[in-house]
Enzyme design. Sequence first.
Site, PDB file in Angstrom:
ATOM      1  N   CYS A  98     110.946   5.890  31.591  1.00  0.00           N
ATOM      2  CA  CYS A  98     111.484   6.355  32.871  1.00  0.00           C
ATOM      3  C   CYS A  98     110.432   7.151  33.632  1.00  0.00           C
ATOM      4  CB  CYS A  98     112.721   7.205  32.647  1.00  0.00           C
ATOM      5  SG  CYS A  98     112.363   8.812  31.895  1.00  0.00           S
ATOM      6  N   CYS A 107     107.955  11.183  30.723  1.00  0.00           N
ATOM      7  CA  CYS A 107     106.874  11.774  29.911  1.00  0.00           C
ATOM      8  C   CYS A 107     105.682  12.088  30.802  1.00  0.00           C
ATOM      9  CB  CYS A 107     106.470  10.819  28.797  1.00  0.00           C
ATOM     10  SG  CYS A 107     107.821  10.302  27.724  1.00  0.00           S
ATOM     11  N   CYS A 123     110.981   7.158  23.162  1.00  0.00           N
ATOM     12  CA  CYS A 123     111.058   5.693  23.322  1.00  0.00           C
ATOM     13  C   CYS A 123     109.890   5.011  22.613  1.00  0.00           C
ATOM     14  CB  CYS A 123     111.046   5.308  24.800  1.00  0.00           C
ATOM     15  SG  CYS A 123     112.464   5.875  25.733  1.00  0.00           S
ATOM     16  N   CYS A 182     112.358  13.894  24.721  1.00  0.00           N
ATOM     17  CA  CYS A 182     112.852  13.151  25.881  1.00  0.00           C
ATOM     18  C   CYS A 182     113.016  14.113  27.041  1.00  0.00           C
ATOM     19  CB  CYS A 182     114.164  12.445  25.547  1.00  0.00           C
ATOM     20  SG  CYS A 182     114.640  11.236  26.784  1.00  0.00           S
ATOM     21  N   HIS A 184     117.438  24.918  14.469  1.00  0.00           N
ATOM     22  CA  HIS A 184     118.569  25.738  14.016  1.00  0.00           C
ATOM     23  C   HIS A 184     118.116  26.898  13.125  1.00  0.00           C
ATOM     24  CE1 HIS A 184     122.674  26.580  12.711  1.00  0.00           C
ATOM     25  NE2 HIS A 184     122.269  26.516  11.451  1.00  0.00           N
ATOM     26  N   CYS A 201     116.781  29.531  15.311  1.00  0.00           N
ATOM     27  CA  CYS A 201     117.514  29.774  16.556  1.00  0.00           C
ATOM     28  C   CYS A 201     117.884  31.257  16.682  1.00  0.00           C
ATOM     29  CB  CYS A 201     118.778  28.924  16.567  1.00  0.00           C
ATOM     30  SG  CYS A 201     119.703  29.065  18.099  1.00  0.00           S
ATOM     31  N   CYS A 250     127.122  31.056  18.945  1.00  0.00           N
ATOM     32  CA  CYS A 250     126.419  29.842  18.516  1.00  0.00           C
ATOM     33  C   CYS A 250     127.028  28.610  19.192  1.00  0.00           C
ATOM     34  CB  CYS A 250     126.524  29.708  17.002  1.00  0.00           C
ATOM     35  SG  CYS A 250     125.972  28.113  16.387  1.00  0.00           S
ATOM     36  N   CYS A 257     125.824  21.240  19.672  1.00  0.00           N
ATOM     37  CA  CYS A 257     124.382  21.493  19.524  1.00  0.00           C
ATOM     38  C   CYS A 257     123.815  20.761  18.310  1.00  0.00           C
ATOM     39  CB  CYS A 257     124.121  22.985  19.402  1.00  0.00           C
ATOM     40  SG  CYS A 257     122.356  23.379  19.384  1.00  0.00           S
ATOM     41  N   CYS A 295     110.738  24.312  20.339  1.00  0.00           N
ATOM     42  CA  CYS A 295     111.342  24.742  21.625  1.00  0.00           C
ATOM     43  C   CYS A 295     111.839  26.179  21.562  1.00  0.00           C
ATOM     44  CB  CYS A 295     112.521  23.858  21.998  1.00  0.00           C
ATOM     45  SG  CYS A 295     112.194  22.100  21.999  1.00  0.00           S
ATOM     46  N   CYS A 349     116.913  24.276  26.187  1.00  0.00           N
ATOM     47  CA  CYS A 349     118.212  23.600  26.167  1.00  0.00           C
ATOM     48  C   CYS A 349     119.293  24.415  25.480  1.00  0.00           C
ATOM     49  CB  CYS A 349     118.088  22.229  25.503  1.00  0.00           C
ATOM     50  SG  CYS A 349     116.923  21.144  26.370  1.00  0.00           S
ATOM     51  N   CYS A 351     121.293  21.635  22.298  1.00  0.00           N
ATOM     52  CA  CYS A 351     120.172  20.762  21.930  1.00  0.00           C
ATOM     53  C   CYS A 351     120.731  19.369  21.684  1.00  0.00           C
ATOM     54  CB  CYS A 351     119.501  21.293  20.662  1.00  0.00           C
ATOM     55  SG  CYS A 351     118.313  20.157  19.906  1.00  0.00           S
ATOM     56  N   CYS A 380     116.560  15.446  20.823  1.00  0.00           N
ATOM     57  CA  CYS A 380     115.826  14.336  21.456  1.00  0.00           C
ATOM     58  C   CYS A 380     114.478  14.045  20.805  1.00  0.00           C
ATOM     59  CB  CYS A 380     115.671  14.584  22.952  1.00  0.00           C
ATOM     60  SG  CYS A 380     114.467  15.869  23.375  1.00  0.00           S
TER      61      CYS A 380
END
Lengths: 485, 314
Positions: free
Chosen positions: B48, B51, B151, B189, B238, B241, B262, B268, B277, B289, B295, B298
């Site tokens: 798409c 990236c 992808c 993604c 996780h 987190c 949570c 999630c 992340c 996210c 989350c 992805c």
Amino acid sequence: MSKSSTPAKDGKIKIAIDPVSRIEGHLKAEVVVKDGKVVDAWLSGGMYRGFENILVGRDPRDAAQLTQRLCGVCPTAHSTAACLALDDACDVKITKNGRVTRNLIFGANYLQSHLLHFYHLAALDFVRGPGKAPFVPRFDQPDLRLDEKTNAVAVDQYIKALEIRRICHEMVALFGGKMPHISGQVVGGTTEIPTKEKLAEYASRFKEVRKFVAETYLPTVYLIGSVYKDLFKIGGGYKNCMSYGVFPMDEEGTKTLIDSGVYIDGKDEKFNPALIKEFVKYSWFEDSCSDLHPSKGKTIPDVHKEGAYSFIKASRYNKKPVEVGPLARMWIHNPELSEIGKKQLKDLYGIKAVKFRDLGEDLAFSLMGRHVARAEEALIVADAINDTWLKEIKAGEDTYVESKVPVTGEGIGFTEAPRGSLLHYINIQDSKVANYQLMPATLWNTNPRDDMGQRGPVEEALIGCPVPDTGSPVDISRIIRSFDP
Amino acid sequence: MSLTRRDFVKLCTGTVAGFGVSQMFNPSVVQALEKFVPHVFWIQGQGCTGCSVSLLNSVHPSIAKVLLDVITLDFHPTIMGSEGEVAWGHMTDVAKEQKGKYIVIFEGSVPVAENGHYCILGEKDGKEYTMLETTLEMAKNAAVVVNVGTCAAYGGIPAAEGNVTGSTSVTKVLADNGIKTPVVNVPGCPPHPDWMIGTLVYAINAIEEKGLEGGLGEVVKILDSEGRPTPFFGENIHDNCPYLSKFDEDEFSKVFTDKENCRYELGCKGPSANADCFKRKWNGGVNWCVENAVCLGCVEPGFPDEMSPFYEAG
């Protein structure tokens, strides 16, 4: 392009440009040139992923996440259309703060998309970049006319715009979670209630973006237009256009920042959603997918179909090809032009224009007219962020309304992606997606011929395009790119 | 301009100040970087462009610096000046000249049904080239294949259940065709720009220090079982987190806008996702996210089918 191309006996030369670069997606253009002008054109969309089929059987709420991945440039547009369709199907009415937060997210993406399009996709059509890859090689005769000093300034702007568009993404992410592909917009509103701190962060970033749009982007577009005045005379096409309207200004969805409407054969009409249909005679889809409204839509590929040449369906309004995108929206909405626009139109072109339509059909519907429309629209969106949404938004007030996915139902979402009209349709059975149909802007503009034999809007816009040197058909891609395909 | 040590540290540590990844760069070779500027080809299949757009968001180093100094990007459909046969010919010419030494980056998956007809990339001398044949040709003669995005790495959405195009990952296409070029996956993604540029810079750095073969050996060493560089994908979301203690105490958010608890019950997928992340965050560190919603997992090979429904726990 095709260096081997030699004129046939009738003086016609067929040339292909594949890939058409600096666009989102895979596109090939094939044209026939006679006496230095394009006399026929075919556009072929070269990729099919099949999102419609992949969505079937899934949790309807997943649609907003999955469909964003159709386009990394305008994921928020798909998120918006999908959430509007889901709001409709789940019968949920969003809060005022939810609506405004959605506008802040989408508005920031609009600015990002318009800057990306002009500077990083289209500008190399007018500006000589640094003398190394990926800016070279180029066509032998690239028709780059800016003097050295202006060109250097434009290259600096290219670099600066990279930074500004990144800042726009930060604005999106503040309430959208991340960009590309946001997590923060769902059926019922947005997942994050703006805090004072985040609003301050948004506003401080926005200040820099707005300054760039008003003081750099807009005047530069007019300046480039003054050097390439002839590009106001090519790429007109059908001069038919459509807008669904975008950025809801009330909770009832009756008023939008940019109007909806249709302009066909010189007449304005009210937009009627029942008149949208898709045709596939020349597309690689089974003929049973043709002549259908999206609520009855089918997407069944047939790559062996005789005579077909594209994976794009031919979208039509009342069986007519219509252009969508910033030019369509500015023509239909007909706003007052920016002060810089009025001044530069007068100083550089000798045109006295107050409102957009004062440009007249012939100048507005053109390659350069599309760039002007996009830049003018960027300022309108920036002004709405500044004067309306940042004032309406309430820190700490709810942005989300809970809802349930119905056992059966349907919903339709109309919005305008930066590049043009976008529709999502969902049909729910047993609480799962039974049918999902998508009609993105690319399908409206870059489609192939329809069952009635009419060319798509970009195909038509290429007719008459000058090609003095078939080895350097620069104006062909310039016209295609002006649509932000 | 050259890459400064500060750029490296920023790139590798994310927004939360510095641990872990910065050690993978040896500052002594930073000065030498200017000497090795690899030729890079960026090929887009069923993707798409997300990236590529994410790559443009790079902060340290800036994307302008990357394009002008760090690599020679000979082909990239979204940003190159060239098009049509001029572009396609340039790619094939330089690839021939740089055989065995260039880096090929893939974005998007590869449809293999109908002989690859579902994705046509370009045309030369009247012949159309599919993603399938271009992938094989360009990967065969590359020093290393880098799959950016879920992808290219694992198939992603185009390869999800219901697809009719026979879409699959670049990784699988190469394995099925016996192509042994080293493959690095940088999923997501989209992937975070730091993950893409960090991986490239690591590879360039290692090659510069130890030569082509030795350097690539170093790159392969840092990959996990899914082909991802562990400096970026080595930790579970996780487990790291900031809301983990709420999970342990069974305090769950019931609506998205509840930011105290949570998000597991909202769907999630942090427990099945490995990426940094939680400390790096996104878009200049303004958000991520999980803080925002949930989350989706992805970066994992099972995205999206194994993560769907996105908004249901488990």
